[in-house]
Design a protein around this motif. Structure first.
Motif, short mmCIF file in Angstrom:
data_model
loop_
_atom_site.label_atom_id
_atom_site.label_comp_id
_atom_site.label_asym_id
_atom_site.label_seq_id
_atom_site.Cartn_x
_atom_site.Cartn_y
_atom_site.Cartn_z
N UNK A 239 0.82 -1.20 0.00
CA UNK A 239 0.00 0.00 0.00
C UNK A 239 0.86 1.26 0.00
N UNK A 240 1.91 1.28 0.84
CA UNK A 240 2.71 2.51 0.94
C UNK A 240 3.53 2.75 -0.33
N UNK A 241 3.94 1.68 -1.01
CA UNK A 241 4.69 1.88 -2.25
C UNK A 241 3.78 2.53 -3.30
N UNK B 227 2.53 10.04 -5.13
CA UNK B 227 2.96 11.31 -4.59
C UNK B 227 2.27 11.69 -3.29
N UNK B 228 1.60 10.72 -2.65
CA UNK B 228 0.87 11.02 -1.41
C UNK B 228 1.80 11.10 -0.21
N UNK B 229 2.87 10.31 -0.21
CA UNK B 229 3.85 10.35 0.86
C UNK B 229 5.24 10.22 0.25
N UNK B 230 6.26 10.58 1.03
CA UNK B 230 7.64 10.46 0.55
C UNK B 230 8.16 9.06 0.84
N UNK B 231 9.32 8.73 0.25
CA UNK B 231 9.94 7.43 0.52
C UNK B 231 10.34 7.32 1.98
N UNK B 232 10.84 8.41 2.57
CA UNK B 232 11.20 8.38 3.99
C UNK B 232 9.98 8.14 4.87
N UNK B 233 8.85 8.76 4.51
CA UNK B 233 7.61 8.54 5.27
C UNK B 233 7.13 7.10 5.11
N UNK B 234 7.31 6.54 3.93
CA UNK B 234 6.90 5.15 3.68
C UNK B 234 7.69 4.19 4.55
N UNK B 235 8.97 4.48 4.79
CA UNK B 235 9.83 3.59 5.56
C UNK B 235 9.38 3.44 7.01
N UNK B 236 8.64 4.42 7.53
CA UNK B 236 8.18 4.35 8.93
C UNK B 236 6.66 4.33 9.04
N UNK B 237 5.97 4.18 7.91
CA UNK B 237 4.51 4.20 7.91
C UNK B 237 3.97 2.96 8.64
N UNK B 238 2.94 3.13 9.50
CA UNK B 238 2.43 1.98 10.27
C UNK B 238 1.83 0.88 9.40
#
Length: 375
Positions: A128-130, A136-147
């Motif tokens: 989902x996060x990928x 463009x909804x979140x950054x790659x850094x945000x994806x790495x810590x997304x719950x």
């Protein structure tokens, strides 16, 4: 060119059994990471690789079709037995030929190539996060810590048919190819993976062992599996599975690089932890605990099941009644810049409830008086 392989797997530090499965049967190399209740994930991963392995040994089909057939078999089994309902698995597989690897992929296990000191991810996570990053909804850094970063949008065996990603990688002498489950990549950064592959160059079994140990040292919250393939000069053959002891010895004469990497990593982790802990201590939010409005210190998130907050104060206020006053998001957590700001909102909530009670009492009194006048 010929392929030399090393493989290691471990249950990890948290799980009680290993739902990862792997095949190292040159020229076929594959990993499956199962999911599902009870032992269903283990059944899904093993069934998928058994299907692929059996068809590959028969030699009458392509790897792409073998993965699609594995999907059909796992999906059929989940429908035959309720205890396996909803089970599924990832699959990342490579088939070696004289000058190339053919890769087929579903899920969030990964394949990387290490070439000329640079590590590159070959597969795309079907998560989902990928998809959110691509949109463009979140950054790659945000994806790495997304719950929700481990929520799959594509897996083997969960639907009657599955789309598979396929690619061909032309290989060069000295290339190292890593196929691994997310139990490794969730615990070990790509820079650490790169350093370990570099240290263990020429010893793929040593590299696989080191990668698994690194994931366990970082917490080992999931099963961990790593297959390391190294491309060597020589005539193509059926491939070789490396023996661990002898090929690792030469590296022990120059351990300083490994020691430096480990110490640097420890220092960086300590600094990052201290900074993160300090950040959490300055965060406040109102949420729900035991059906009451509660003041929490930290942030309303729980990556990998680890809560990043604790209850600082149970206000005793009924959360369901408070939510009637349009405090949207209370269940998910309403954040504040300070404890005082949060407590001010608690006072407002108390006032709202008190005003409601008074209004109800007045309404009851009015009805009582009106009823008495009519007699």
């Amino acid at each position: 060119m010929r392929v030399v392989a090393g493989v290691a797997t471990d249950t990890g530090q948290v799980r009680d059994h290993n739902e990862d499965a792997y095949i190292v049967e040159p020229p076929l190399y594959a990993i499956a990471d199962g999911m599902g209740g009870a032992n269903a994930g283990e059944v899904a991963s093993q069934l998928a690789l058994e299907t692929i392995g059996d068809m590959q040994r028969a030699g009458e089909t392509t790897l792409d079709d073998e993965v699609r057939e594995a999907n059909r078999v796992v999906f059929a089994r989940s429908g035959e037995d309720t205890k396996f309902a909803g089970m599924g698995t990832t699959v990342t597989a490579a088939l070696a030929s004289a000058e190339a690897l053919h890769l087929v992929h579903v899920g969030d296990s990964r394949a990387y190539v290490m070439r000329a000191g640079s590590l590159r991810q070959l597969t795309r996570d079907h998560t989902l996060v990928d998809r959110m990053v691509e949109a463009g909804e979140i950054s790659r850094d945000e994806a790495d810590v997304h719950p929700h970063r481990n929520v799959l949008i594509r897996a083997l065996g969960t639907e009657p048919k599955v789309d598979v990603d396929a690619l061909d990688l032309g290989v060069l002498e000295g290339d190292q190819v890593l196929i691994c489950s997310d139990g490794l990549t969730d615990m070990v950064t790509e820079s650490q993976i790169s350093a370990i592959l570099d240290i263990a160059r020429g010893a793929p079994q040593d590299a696989a062992d080191r990668l698994v140990r690194a994931a366990n040292r970082a917490g080992g919250i999931d099963n961990i599996t790593a297959i390391v393939l190294e491309i060597e000069p020589g005539e193509p053959d059926e491939g070789t599975v490396a023996e661990a002891p002898a090929v690792a010895e030469p590296r022990r004469r120059v351990p300083w690089r490994a020691i430096t990497v480990v110490l640097t990593t420890i220092v960086l982790l300590l600094v990052a932890y201290t900074a993160f802990r300090s950040y959490l201590d300055r965060q406040w939010y109102l949420g729900v605990s035991n059906n009451h409005v509660a003041l929490f210190q930290g942030v309303p998130a729980a990556p990998f099941g680890v809560h990043l907050s604790h209850v600082d104060l149970d206000t005793g206020l009924d959360a369901a009644k408070v939510e009637q006053f349009h405090y949207e998001g209370l269940e998910e957590g309403i954040t504040f810049n300070s404890r005082d700001e949060a407590l001010a909102t608690v006072q407002t909530m108390q006032a709202d409830l008190q005003a409601q009670r008074q209004q109800q009492q007045q309404h009851h009194q009015n009805k009582k008086n009106g009823g008495g006048g009519g007699q």
